[in-house]
Design an enzyme around this catalytic site. Structure first.
Site: not given
Ligand code: FE
Length: 173
Positions: A88, A140, A91, A137, A160
């Protein structure tokens, strides 16, 4: 001979550790303005959008916190096939292995599974006159993209994703 093997093993371990540290420090330098970025801490984050706005780039903020979508065929990873790991970009949470990435004609990087079930979470999205499942995510709650049921085996799923909210780390040679 035994000593030679031990010395070789030690040198290899040292070299590997140095490479890994170099990669981690590179990632940390790129995110030095973001105190929430970690490749190892999986503790869920509860950070306000006002705070995220201070620490994320406008491009990442637009997608991660305002549920934006990058234009198809423009993202940096949609054609990428290098082996490695996707994190991510907000984060540092580990999201996908390149092994789960597949060539998709949709114009965005596509994966058939996340690295762990808890890497991501799902929310119903009925915006824009469509019924879709949004992917966030798992750490986060950044908006990452959507998931569809038209992916390849073994899962039949297609994550996607927006390239802008992914950070890629190539495998060590
Ligand atoms: Fe994240």
């Amino acid at each position: 001979m035994r000593n030679f093997k031990l010395i070789s093993l030690f040198c290899f371990t040292l070299l590997f550790a140095r490479c890994t540290n170099a990669q981690n420090s590179k990632a940390m330098t790129e995110h030095s303005n973001n105190p929430y970025y970690s490749r190892t801490d999986t503790t869920p984050l509860h950070v306000s959008d006002a705070e995220w706005k201070k620490v994320l780039s406008p491009e990442v903020y637009k997608i991660a916190r305002e549920k934006g979508t990058e234009y198809a065929f423009t993202g940096k990873y949609y054609k990428a096939d290098t082996k490695g790991m996707y994190y991510c970009a907000a984060c540092g949470n580990a999201l996908f292995k390149s092994d789960a990435k597949f060539a998709s004609s949709c114009g965005w990087p596509s994966f058939y599974e996340s690295i762990r079930p808890t890497s991501v979470r799902y929310v119903s999205d009925n915006s824009h006159g469509m019924r879709r499942t949004e992917v966030l995510c798992g750490r986060c709650e950044a908006h990452l993209g959507h998931i569809f049921d038209d992916g390849p085996p073994p899962t039949g799923q297609r994550f996607c994703m927006n390239s802008a909210v992914l950070d890629f780390e190539p495998d060590q040679k």
